[in-house]
Design a protein around this motif. Structure first.
Motif, mmCIF file in Angstrom:
data_model
loop_
_atom_site.group_PDB
_atom_site.id
_atom_site.type_symbol
_atom_site.label_atom_id
_atom_site.label_comp_id
_atom_site.label_asym_id
_atom_site.label_seq_id
_atom_site.Cartn_x
_atom_site.Cartn_y
_atom_site.Cartn_z
ATOM 1 N N GLU A 60 112.816 52.728 -123.591
ATOM 2 C CA GLU A 60 113.869 53.477 -124.313
ATOM 3 C C GLU A 60 114.845 52.778 -124.901
ATOM 4 N N GLU A 61 114.766 51.167 -124.418
ATOM 5 C CA GLU A 61 115.622 50.159 -125.212
ATOM 6 C C GLU A 61 114.972 49.617 -126.094
ATOM 7 N N GLU A 62 115.152 49.959 -127.551
ATOM 8 C CA GLU A 62 114.134 49.339 -128.190
ATOM 9 C C GLU A 62 114.106 47.821 -128.678
ATOM 10 N N ARG A 63 115.363 47.115 -128.368
ATOM 11 C CA ARG A 63 115.224 45.779 -128.596
ATOM 12 C C ARG A 63 114.379 45.397 -127.389
ATOM 13 N N PHE A 64 114.417 45.610 -126.095
ATOM 14 C CA PHE A 64 113.542 45.249 -125.126
ATOM 15 C C PHE A 64 112.158 45.619 -125.561
ATOM 16 N N LEU A 65 111.784 46.677 -125.958
ATOM 17 C CA LEU A 65 110.263 46.964 -126.478
ATOM 18 C C LEU A 65 110.056 45.952 -127.393
ATOM 19 N N GLU A 66 110.632 45.721 -128.447
ATOM 20 C CA GLU A 66 110.553 44.699 -129.531
ATOM 21 C C GLU A 66 110.121 43.365 -128.967
ATOM 22 N N VAL A 103 109.016 42.703 -125.861
ATOM 23 C CA VAL A 103 107.748 42.872 -125.066
ATOM 24 C C VAL A 103 106.727 42.505 -126.076
ATOM 25 N N ASN A 104 106.802 43.679 -127.046
ATOM 26 C CA ASN A 104 105.712 43.684 -128.106
ATOM 27 C C ASN A 104 105.396 42.389 -128.898
ATOM 28 N N ASP A 105 106.586 41.439 -128.970
ATOM 29 C CA ASP A 105 106.365 40.258 -129.653
ATOM 30 C C ASP A 105 105.575 39.019 -128.728
ATOM 31 N N PHE A 106 105.898 39.535 -127.287
ATOM 32 C CA PHE A 106 105.194 38.613 -126.459
ATOM 33 C C PHE A 106 103.761 38.612 -126.102
ATOM 34 N N ILE A 107 103.398 40.264 -126.078
ATOM 35 C CA ILE A 107 102.181 40.570 -125.942
ATOM 36 C C ILE A 107 101.256 40.413 -127.040
ATOM 37 N N ASP A 108 100.169 39.762 -126.948
ATOM 38 C CA ASP A 108 99.183 39.502 -128.118
ATOM 39 C C ASP A 108 97.674 39.501 -127.408
ATOM 40 N N GLU A 109 96.737 39.260 -128.376
ATOM 41 C CA GLU A 109 95.474 39.304 -128.144
ATOM 42 C C GLU A 109 95.285 38.438 -126.843
ATOM 43 N N ALA A 110 95.746 37.291 -126.779
ATOM 44 C CA ALA A 110 95.433 36.370 -125.562
ATOM 45 C C ALA A 110 95.905 37.189 -124.291
ATOM 46 N N PHE A 111 96.929 38.026 -124.292
ATOM 47 C CA PHE A 111 97.238 38.811 -123.283
ATOM 48 C C PHE A 111 96.281 39.849 -122.842
ATOM 49 N N ASP A 112 96.007 40.552 -123.864
ATOM 50 C CA ASP A 112 94.768 41.557 -123.622
ATOM 51 C C ASP A 112 93.472 40.969 -123.071
ATOM 52 N N ASP A 113 93.229 40.052 -123.649
ATOM 53 C CA ASP A 113 91.918 39.188 -123.135
ATOM 54 C C ASP A 113 92.189 38.903 -121.750
ATOM 55 N N CYS A 114 93.425 38.326 -121.279
ATOM 56 C CA CYS A 114 93.732 37.860 -119.914
ATOM 57 C C CYS A 114 93.644 38.883 -118.798
ATOM 58 N N MET A 115 94.339 40.186 -119.375
ATOM 59 C CA MET A 115 94.151 41.417 -118.637
ATOM 60 C C MET A 115 92.710 41.613 -118.179
ATOM 61 N N ASP A 159 115.957 45.647 -117.566
ATOM 62 C CA ASP A 159 115.340 45.966 -116.172
ATOM 63 C C ASP A 159 113.841 46.053 -116.456
ATOM 64 N N PRO A 160 112.838 45.414 -115.649
ATOM 65 C CA PRO A 160 111.657 45.506 -115.900
ATOM 66 C C PRO A 160 111.073 46.717 -115.376
ATOM 67 N N THR A 161 111.762 47.301 -114.510
ATOM 68 C CA THR A 161 111.219 48.664 -113.819
ATOM 69 C C THR A 161 111.109 49.877 -114.900
ATOM 70 N N LEU A 162 112.196 49.641 -115.886
ATOM 71 C CA LEU A 162 112.114 50.627 -117.049
ATOM 72 C C LEU A 162 111.166 50.441 -118.012
ATOM 73 N N LEU A 163 110.262 49.457 -118.073
ATOM 74 C CA LEU A 163 109.045 49.377 -118.940
ATOM 75 C C LEU A 163 107.943 50.129 -118.527
ATOM 76 N N GLN A 164 107.462 51.127 -119.502
ATOM 77 C CA GLN A 164 106.647 52.045 -119.077
ATOM 78 C C GLN A 164 105.174 51.472 -119.709
ATOM 79 N N MET A 165 103.939 51.705 -118.871
ATOM 80 C CA MET A 165 102.797 51.112 -119.303
ATOM 81 C C MET A 165 101.887 52.507 -119.393
ATOM 82 N N THR A 166 100.918 52.328 -120.339
ATOM 83 C CA THR A 166 99.925 53.229 -120.484
ATOM 84 C C THR A 166 98.416 52.796 -120.545
ATOM 85 N N PHE A 167 97.767 52.888 -119.686
ATOM 86 C CA PHE A 167 96.379 52.423 -119.720
ATOM 87 C C PHE A 167 95.544 53.352 -120.621
#
Length: 484
Positions: free
Chosen positions: A109-115, A117-129, A404-412
């Motif tokens: 819900e907090e746009e700055r937090f989402l921004e 997180v999305n800046d940190f998550i990249d293709e290397a993170f997807d590959d690591c998963m 708050d990391p618990t407020l981060l929603q994840m969709t597989f």
């Protein structure tokens, strides 16, 4: 009922307690060495899953024997086909690409937090998963190590599960007390040297094996080492052990154990059939009243003279081996079906799927894979939450905000084959639903927000391109009085 046998954690804690020099919190080098020795069996089980993934099944080790004078001897003359079928890799790749073939979508819900997180998550993170899930499927678990690099940036490193020994507390929370990592490196003389690391909630201790015992590793300037340092060189700890366990399932075991016997049986049958085919080229001779002394003499006479001497009423018959192909094929088909069933995979054979299956049929086809993926996703969610706890702590320490990391929603976002025509028709006919919901269920739409913006832009462009309506087209001025 609580099991009578001690748990793995209780056994490790018992090793620590039995060590005379162990403090109340951390094990000494003797206890660490005992835990490493005890971990060897579990390590071998993990590496078995990796071997099968690399198509190194047990059939590759098969040796054929025969008995000579009552002694078991290796038979180097008999055909020994060792044909391995990589069913395990097929099933693991199905699972990984189904669950993580598309990147995980994060929302907050907090746009700055989402921004951030999305800046940190990249293709290397997807590959690591994907690598985490692949290795967890092979070994039962895999580990992720969050850290702050020398330049002060937050980073992470995947650590193989066969190198890690976790020690949890005995409470229901099962918090990680500490973890031991051990691995071998080559020294100058090309000899292997055992390195050991002890991770605690505040520091990392480094050891090296010397003459059969663990001693402090003097290759490190600081030993123990803090988790990270500020700009002034002061060391700090996370307050938690910086190792996160990504489990494959509740038991933390490899997918392989549920169908290994079936794969071995399949490989064995195919290899045996291949051996029989090779041996069919050799003729079996049935001798009757043979007058010679030994079989070598018989083969020599047959090869050179095309004749053999037999007694009265004697002779010989030539026979070849035969394979009951119908029974063999039926057995192999049953094994293949059971590999998919107990491996919880999808058999995409056209005979099973059909030319144009309905989405109901496809959903049923994926039902077992869904069960397996659900279990893995259920274990990956808390692990990812634990990872983002370290990330948000880093953001707070570096003055980038408190979140708050618990407020981060994840969709597989799962990758499933669909009947696109049927799905498009259903979306178009669902006029009682919002445009956003229909777009979210359209097979061609990957980003709903982006698609909505494109539609709005096209509608605005179309409206601007239309000529203005005249008074006649608009019905004139409603307030203007009508003339007779």
């Amino acid at each position: 009922m609580y099991p009578v046998t001690p748990t793995h954690t209780e056994e490790l804690l018992k090793i620590i307690q039995d060590s005379a020099e162990t403090s109340d919190k951390l094990p000494d080098t003797t206890a660490i060495q005992k835990m490493i020795d005890k971990h060897a069996g579990e390590r071998d089980e993990m590496l078995e899953g990796v071997a099968y993934y690399l198509n190194q099944a047990d059939i590759k080790k098969r040796i054929r024997y025969f008995y000579k004078h009552g002694v078991k001897v290796v038979d180097t003359d008999k055909p020994n086909n060792r044909i391995s079928h990589n069913w395990h890799k097929l099933l693991v790749q199905q699972k990984v690409q189904y669950l993580l073939g598309k990147p995980i979508t994060f929302n907050a819900e907090e746009e700055r937090f989402l921004e951030v997180v999305n800046d940190f998550i990249d293709e290397a993170f997807d590959d690591c998963m994907q690598e985490l899930l692949k290795n967890a499927s092979n070994k039962g678990k895999e580990w992720l190590h969050p850290f702050v690099d020398e330049e002060g940036n937050f980073d992470y490193l995947r650590i193989p599960a066969e190198e890690v020994i976790p020690v949890y507390d005995s409470t229901k929370k099962r918090s990680l007390l500490y973890a031991i990592r051990y691995y071998d490196v080559k020294n100058i003389d090309d000899e292997l040297t055992r390195k050991v690391e002890l991770y605690t909630d505040e520091q990392i201790f480094y050891y090296v094996e010397h003459e059969g015992a663990l001693i402090q590793d003097f290759d490190y300037k600081n030993n123990p080492e803090s988790h990270f340092y500020d700009t002034k060189g002061k060391g700090y700890g996370w307050g938690k052990v910086p190792l996160i366990e990504f489990k494959n399932n509740e038991e933390g075991v490899s997918d392989l154990i549920f169908y290994k016997d079936l794969i071995d049986a399949y490989n064995g049958n195919i290899s045996n059939n291949a051996n029989t085919f090779d041996e069919m080229q050799d003729i079996i001779y049935e001798l009757i009243n043979y007058s010679g002394e030994d079989l070598a003499e018989f083969m020599t006479n047959l090869r050179h003279y095309k004749a053999v001497a037999v007694g009265e009423g004697g002779g010989f018959n030539m026979k070849t081996a035969e394979i009951p192909m119908d029974s063999s094929n039926t057995h192999l088909d049953r094994l293949e079906e059971n590999i998919y069933r107990f491996g919880q995979g999808v058999n995409n054979n056209p005979d099973k799927v059909g030319n144009s299956p309905t989405n109901v049929a496809i959903k049923n086809l994926y039902s077992l894979l869904d069960l397996k993926a659900n279990e893995a996703e259920r274990k990956f969610r808390p692990a990812l939450s634990a990872f983002f706890w370290f990330f948000t702590e880093y953001l707070k320490m570096t003055g980038q905000g408190e979140y708050d990391p618990t407020l981060l929603q994840m969709t597989f976002n799962r990758s499933r084959m669909t009947n696109e025509l049927e799905q498009v028709q259903m979306a178009n006919q669902s006029t009682d639903l919002s445009r956003e919901t229909r777009l979210a269920n359209h097979p061609w739409v990957e980003d709903v927000e982006a698609e909505l913006k494109r539609i709005e832009a096209e509608e605005a462009e179309y409206s601007n391109s239309m000529p203005p309506l005249t008074e006649i087209e608009t019905g004139g001025d409603e307030d203007e009085p009508k003339r007779d």
